[in-house]
Design a protein around this motif. Structure first.
Motif, short mmCIF file in Angstrom:
data_model
loop_
_atom_site.label_atom_id
_atom_site.label_comp_id
_atom_site.label_asym_id
_atom_site.label_seq_id
_atom_site.Cartn_x
_atom_site.Cartn_y
_atom_site.Cartn_z
N PRO A 28 0.82 -1.22 0.00
CA PRO A 28 0.00 0.00 0.00
C PRO A 28 0.85 1.27 0.00
O PRO A 28 1.99 1.27 0.46
CB PRO A 28 -0.80 -0.11 1.30
N ILE A 29 0.26 2.35 -0.51
CA ILE A 29 0.92 3.65 -0.59
C ILE A 29 0.32 4.56 0.47
O ILE A 29 -0.88 4.50 0.76
CB ILE A 29 0.74 4.26 -1.99
N TYR A 30 1.17 5.40 1.06
CA TYR A 30 0.70 6.36 2.07
C TYR A 30 1.05 7.77 1.61
O TYR A 30 2.20 8.06 1.28
CB TYR A 30 1.35 6.06 3.43
N ASN A 31 0.03 8.65 1.59
CA ASN A 31 0.20 10.01 1.06
C ASN A 31 0.45 11.05 2.14
O ASN A 31 0.62 12.23 1.81
CB ASN A 31 -1.03 10.41 0.24
N GLY A 32 0.43 10.66 3.40
CA GLY A 32 0.76 11.60 4.47
C GLY A 32 -0.44 12.21 5.17
O GLY A 32 -0.32 13.28 5.77
N GLU A 33 -1.60 11.55 5.12
CA GLU A 33 -2.78 12.07 5.83
C GLU A 33 -2.52 12.07 7.34
O GLU A 33 -2.07 11.07 7.89
CB GLU A 33 -4.02 11.21 5.54
N VAL A 34 -2.82 13.19 7.97
CA VAL A 34 -2.70 13.26 9.44
C VAL A 34 -4.00 12.71 10.02
O VAL A 34 -4.87 13.44 10.50
CB VAL A 34 -2.42 14.71 9.91
N ASP A 35 -4.13 11.41 9.96
CA ASP A 35 -5.35 10.71 10.38
C ASP A 35 -4.90 9.40 11.03
O ASP A 35 -4.37 8.51 10.35
CB ASP A 35 -6.24 10.43 9.17
N PRO A 36 -5.08 9.25 12.34
CA PRO A 36 -4.62 8.04 13.02
C PRO A 36 -5.18 6.76 12.43
O PRO A 36 -4.47 5.74 12.37
CB PRO A 36 -5.10 8.24 14.46
N ILE A 37 -6.44 6.78 11.99
CA ILE A 37 -7.05 5.57 11.43
C ILE A 37 -6.36 5.17 10.14
O ILE A 37 -5.95 4.02 9.95
CB ILE A 37 -8.56 5.79 11.20
N VAL A 38 -6.17 6.13 9.22
CA VAL A 38 -5.51 5.85 7.94
C VAL A 38 -4.04 5.49 8.15
O VAL A 38 -3.51 4.57 7.53
CB VAL A 38 -5.65 7.07 7.00
N CYS A 39 -3.39 6.23 9.05
CA CYS A 39 -1.96 6.03 9.30
C CYS A 39 -1.68 4.64 9.86
O CYS A 39 -0.83 3.90 9.33
CB CYS A 39 -1.48 7.11 10.26
N GLN A 40 -2.38 4.26 10.91
CA GLN A 40 -2.11 2.96 11.54
C GLN A 40 -2.60 1.80 10.68
O GLN A 40 -2.08 0.69 10.77
CB GLN A 40 -2.73 2.93 12.93
N ARG A 41 -3.60 2.05 9.84
CA ARG A 41 -4.02 1.01 8.90
C ARG A 41 -2.92 0.74 7.87
O ARG A 41 -2.68 -0.41 7.49
CB ARG A 41 -5.31 1.44 8.21
N TRP A 42 -2.23 1.81 7.43
CA TRP A 42 -1.12 1.63 6.48
C TRP A 42 0.02 0.85 7.14
O TRP A 42 0.60 -0.04 6.52
CB TRP A 42 -0.61 2.99 6.01
N ILE A 43 0.31 1.17 8.41
CA ILE A 43 1.37 0.45 9.13
C ILE A 43 1.04 -1.05 9.18
O ILE A 43 1.88 -1.90 8.91
CB ILE A 43 1.52 1.01 10.56
N GLY A 44 -0.20 -1.37 9.53
CA GLY A 44 -0.60 -2.78 9.61
C GLY A 44 -0.54 -3.48 8.27
O GLY A 44 -0.10 -4.63 8.17
N ASP A 45 -0.95 -2.77 7.19
CA ASP A 45 -0.94 -3.38 5.86
C ASP A 45 0.48 -3.61 5.36
O ASP A 45 0.77 -4.67 4.78
CB ASP A 45 -1.71 -2.48 4.88
N ILE A 46 1.36 -2.64 5.55
CA ILE A 46 2.74 -2.79 5.06
C ILE A 46 3.48 -3.86 5.84
O ILE A 46 4.29 -4.61 5.29
CB ILE A 46 3.48 -1.43 5.11
N GLU A 47 3.20 -3.98 7.14
CA GLU A 47 3.83 -5.05 7.94
C GLU A 47 3.31 -6.42 7.51
O GLU A 47 4.04 -7.41 7.58
CB GLU A 47 3.57 -4.82 9.42
N GLY A 48 2.07 -6.47 7.05
CA GLY A 48 1.54 -7.72 6.52
C GLY A 48 2.28 -8.15 5.26
O GLY A 48 2.53 -9.34 5.05
N VAL A 49 2.65 -7.18 4.41
CA VAL A 49 3.43 -7.50 3.21
C VAL A 49 4.83 -7.97 3.59
O VAL A 49 5.37 -8.89 2.98
CB VAL A 49 3.49 -6.27 2.27
N PHE A 50 5.44 -7.33 4.59
CA PHE A 50 6.75 -7.78 5.07
C PHE A 50 6.70 -9.25 5.47
O PHE A 50 7.60 -10.03 5.14
CB PHE A 50 7.19 -6.96 6.29
N GLU A 51 5.66 -9.62 6.17
CA GLU A 51 5.55 -10.99 6.67
C GLU A 51 5.30 -11.98 5.54
O GLU A 51 5.91 -13.06 5.50
CB GLU A 51 4.41 -11.06 7.70
N ARG A 52 4.42 -11.62 4.62
CA ARG A 52 4.09 -12.55 3.52
C ARG A 52 5.26 -12.77 2.57
O ARG A 52 5.42 -13.87 2.02
CB ARG A 52 2.89 -12.02 2.74
N THR A 53 6.07 -11.74 2.36
CA THR A 53 7.19 -11.85 1.42
C THR A 53 8.47 -12.33 2.08
O THR A 53 9.50 -12.44 1.42
CB THR A 53 7.46 -10.49 0.76
#
Length: 367
Positions: free
Chosen positions: A82-107
């Motif tokens: 996933p791509i993150y554009n810099g929204e100052v939004d805790p929900i969007v921000c932490q969702r990106w962290i969770g998604d990118i860490e999921g890719v780290f684990e799968r790959t």
């Protein structure tokens, strides 16, 4: 004899020197060979220890990656992180962290590549922030940074405490106002992530979810019956389906109460036909004219789950308002419509009160 003795002493001494030299040479040779053997054994043991350590580290890395080699950046990008554009939004921000860490684990990505691969997905304001951060700490420190060290300033900037506190307030004030259960549950879940200090167990989750639902759901859902949030969410979904069915049944009943002229003629014709066929009385269960035992006799009513009647004649059926779609009153009794009518009457009376009539005498008209 004395001279002979003097001549023999140097010869003996020379011979002794030769013998001593030979013995010393042998001793040095033996000691050197032993010393070389010790050096060789020491070097071999050190090399073997290093090789074993490297093999252990390699096996440990394989175990962590499931026996696979760490992925390349090309393989990482093939998973469409996933791509993150810099929204100052805790929900969007932490969702990106969770998604990118999921890719780290799968790959099976190597931990040393987390920051390099992850920051490659930053765009816009997020990339500007990271570029500025690298200048601040230096390129070498940025390369040596771990993922946990990266997340600390990243979350501090894009998920500030002031915004999180606002989300907590919104969670406490969240109320179900006509949204679908799927939508309101998603809002509840998103905001609940930031309320760990308020909600510490499943019982509290069930309580807050039940309190958030509208009255037409709370009346039929008892929170003490459910042990987990998933159970009460499923109960709310089932209640939503029942409400939709009751509204559909209510609309059909309204059409039956006020049928069109053509439908009236058809019902009259069918009634006449039934009378001519022998005057079969209408069934008390299904309301139709038929002979023999009713096939709906043992079928439970979808509303009260009892037998002996159908939904249309159920004594526990609800009255649904077709204006606000709430139960307990009819459309003619809806407070919203009554309030609007009263407002219209008051406006009409006020406009009438403003009208005035003036009468002039003949002398005033001439002036």
């Amino acid at each position: 004899m004395a001279d002979g003795d003097d001549d023999t002493v140097p010869r003996v001494t020379e011979q002794m020197r030769i013998v001593i030299a030979e013995e010393v040479g042998k001793a040095i040779e033996n000691s050197l060979s032993n010393f070389i053997d010790k050096i060789q054994n020491t070097v071999l043991s050190v090399v073997e220890e290093r090789i074993k350590k490297l093999e252990d580290n390699s096996n440990l890395a394989k175990e962590k990656s499931g026996g696979r080699k760490p992925c390349s950046y090309k393989e990482f990008m093939a998973c469409k992180p996933p791509i993150y554009n810099g929204e100052v939004d805790p929900i969007v921000c932490q969702r990106w962290i969770g998604d990118i860490e999921g890719v780290f684990e799968r790959t099976h990505c190597d931990e040393n590549d987390y920051v390099a691969y992850g920051t490659g997905q930053l765009r816009g304001q997020a990339k500007d922030w990271w570029d500025n951060k690298k200048k601040e700490i230096g390129s070498e420190a940025a390369k040596a940074m771990t993922w946990e060290e990266f997340k600390t300033p990243f979350l501090k900037h894009h998920s500030p405490k002031a915004v999180i506190n606002k989300i907590k307030e919104e969670f406490m004030q969240l109320r179900h106002k006509g949204e679908s259960i799927g939508k309101i549950t998603g809002m509840f879940m998103d905001k609940m992530k930031f309320c760990d200090d308020l909600i510490t167990n499943e019982e509290q989750k069930v309580y807050y979810y039940h309190n958030m639902l509208s009255a037409e759901y709370r009346e039929f859902i008892t929170p003490s019956k459910y042990e987990t949030l998933t159970e009460i969410v499923n109960a709310a979904r089932e209640r939503e389906i029942e409400l939709k069915k009751s509204i559909e049944r209510g609309e059909r009943r309204a059409q039956d109460v006020n049928p069109s002229p053509t439908k009236k003629a058809r019902t009259n014709e069918t009634a006449k036909k039934s009378d001519t066929k022998g005057g079969t009385p209408s069934c008390k269960i299904c309301g139709k004219n038929h002979k023999g035992e009713c096939r709906f006799k043992d079928k439970p009513c979808p509303i009260c789950r009892k037998t002996g009647h159908m939904a249309i004649s159920c004594p526990e059926k609800m009255t649904v308002c077709y204006n606000c779609y709430r139960t307990g009153h009819k459309r003619s009794e809806c407070r919203e419509l009554v309030g609007k009518k009263e407002g219209q009457h008051s406006k009409g009376e006020a406009s009438k009160a403003k009208a005035r009539s003036f009468q002039l005498t003949a002398t005033e008209a001439k002036v």
